[in-house]
Design an enzyme around this catalytic site. Sequence first.
Site, PDB file in Angstrom:
ATOM      1  NE  ARG A  53      -2.848   0.444   3.414  1.00 54.73           N
ATOM      2  CZ  ARG A  53      -2.375   1.080   4.502  1.00 54.73           C
ATOM      3  NH1 ARG A  53      -2.093   2.370   4.446  1.00 54.73           N
ATOM      4  NH2 ARG A  53      -2.214   0.431   5.632  1.00 54.73           N
ATOM      5  CE1 TYR A 106     -14.854  10.414 -16.568  1.00 58.85           C
ATOM      6  CE2 TYR A 106     -14.449  10.627 -14.218  1.00 58.85           C
ATOM      7  CZ  TYR A 106     -14.815   9.862 -15.300  1.00 58.85           C
ATOM      8  OH  TYR A 106     -15.141   8.551 -15.108  1.00 58.85           O
ATOM      9  CG  ASP A 178      -7.972  14.628 -16.040  1.00 58.85           C
ATOM     10  OD1 ASP A 178      -7.332  13.992 -16.905  1.00 58.85           O
ATOM     11  OD2 ASP A 178      -8.954  14.152 -15.442  1.00 58.85           O
ATOM     12  CE  LYS A 203     -11.432   6.387 -18.749  1.00 57.32           C
ATOM     13  NZ  LYS A 203     -11.666   7.724 -18.225  1.00 57.32           N
TER      14      LYS A 203
HETATM   15  C1  LIG Z   1     -12.050   8.278 -16.960  1.00 53.78           C
HETATM   16  C2  LIG Z   1     -11.571   9.608 -16.527  1.00 53.78           C
HETATM   17  C3  LIG Z   1     -11.316   9.886 -15.177  1.00 53.78           C
HETATM   18  C4  LIG Z   1     -11.558   8.885 -14.088  1.00 53.78           C
HETATM   19  O1  LIG Z   1     -10.726   7.802 -14.216  1.00 53.78           O
HETATM   20  P1  LIG Z   1     -11.085   6.317 -13.632  1.00 53.78           P
HETATM   21  O2  LIG Z   1      -9.889   5.542 -14.006  1.00 53.78           O
HETATM   22  O3  LIG Z   1     -12.347   5.902 -14.284  1.00 53.78           O
HETATM   23  O4  LIG Z   1     -11.254   6.508 -12.157  1.00 53.78           O
HETATM   24  C5  LIG Z   1     -10.828  11.151 -14.864  1.00 53.78           C
HETATM   25  N1  LIG Z   1     -10.631  12.085 -15.812  1.00 53.78           N
HETATM   26  C6  LIG Z   1     -10.897  11.856 -17.107  1.00 53.78           C
HETATM   27  C7  LIG Z   1     -10.662  12.945 -18.092  1.00 53.78           C
HETATM   28  C8  LIG Z   1     -11.370  10.622 -17.521  1.00 53.78           C
HETATM   29  O5  LIG Z   1     -11.639  10.391 -18.809  1.00 53.78           O
END
Ligand SMILES: *Cc1c(COP(=O)(O)O)cnc(C)c1O
Length: 386
Positions: A53, A106, A178, A203
């Site tokens: 962890r 998001y 992000d 992603k």
């Molecule tokens: C999918 C996504 C998230 C969240 O990510 P998870 O892996 O689903 O927790 C945050 N920001 C963006 C731009 C995303 O596309």
Amino acid sequence: MRPETRLVHTETPRPTGTPLAVPLYQTSGFSFDDLETFADGMGRPDGAFVYTRMGNPTVRTLENAVADLEGGAAGLAAASGMGAIGSVLHGVLRTGDHVVAQRDLYGGTHALLRDLAERWGVTVTRVSGHDPDELRAALGPRTRLLYLETIANPAGHVSDLAALAAVAREAGVLVVVDNTFATPLLCRPVEHGADVVVHSTTKYLAGHSDVIGGVAVFADAALHREVWEHAVEYGATADPFAAWLTLRGLRTLPLRMRAHCANAEVLAHRLAAHPAVAAVHWPGLPDHPSHEVAARLLSGCGGTFSFDLVGGRAAGEAFVGALRLVKPAPSLGGTETLVLHPASTSHRRLDEAELRASGIAGGTIRLSAGVEHVDDLWDDLANALP
Ligand SMILES: *Cc1c(COP(=O)(O)O)cnc(C)c1O
């Protein structure tokens, strides 16, 4: 010793050579002969690996790889993108702090900010994300953090990172970006003044729709350590196998991104020329509101975009239902092309007026271009269009 004991205490030989692939340290922890090293490792992110962890060699390999790509000092891998974003926001913000955030974020981040406001007394002001004067006016004495997305969903808005980060830094405000949709191959926010870059590695970075994960990269090692303590307390850190899958995906990120972007470009242009399509929102198109910022900031316009069908919600549903190869699904950034019809799925509870307020029309389709042959993709899309 007896079989029960021998079976529990098997020993792995240490190889002399270096493994070609990243070894998967699928272990909850490590044993020590030296108790001082053990104790030291529990208190800091860069000590010995003690308990997974807090740190793990496979997870650290991923953290270092993404930090290197982003040009940051250190990385923190999390169990999901939201785990990374939540660790940063909870690690940095205190009750009474003020956050300035871009309007079209998001959905999960939007919900987290609302929760921080309702339950933790953090105040939030929304801005467009392209106007430094609007940002300057939104800053106050308690402003702690500016939150942006490099390429936002679904309209493909590209934030003017350099201009906004300059205003924030002048005011001593931390900049969090992000970078999920752009990836560090198309944009490195740290170079434009960001303090923290977050990713949903689910992603593009992992890229094969087989793992959930996140990473936060810090320009400054001291802030990394502060947030690491919170991530460890919340247990938001990454599992070694998830990190291992993500590392495997990362090896081909440049090859995949080139294919995603090239396919998106062809599909965006063909869709824009089709009579059943009212608008295409890909920043690479000259009439997109972020086209000029994208040209300055990005070395490619990304593989995910949205378009609006003529005929509203019914047209959107009919289109998604008529696709054969391309699948409707919630995620993006994988090797297979996916679509999302927000009005009938993620945003189904909103009426037409509420949809419009969030920049979504009844006929809006989000498309994540995969790496298939673009003509097979176009055949499927063209067949499904009226
Ligand atoms: C999918 C996504 C998230 C969240 O990510 P998870 O892996 O689903 O927790 C945050 N920001 C963006 C731009 C995303 O596309």
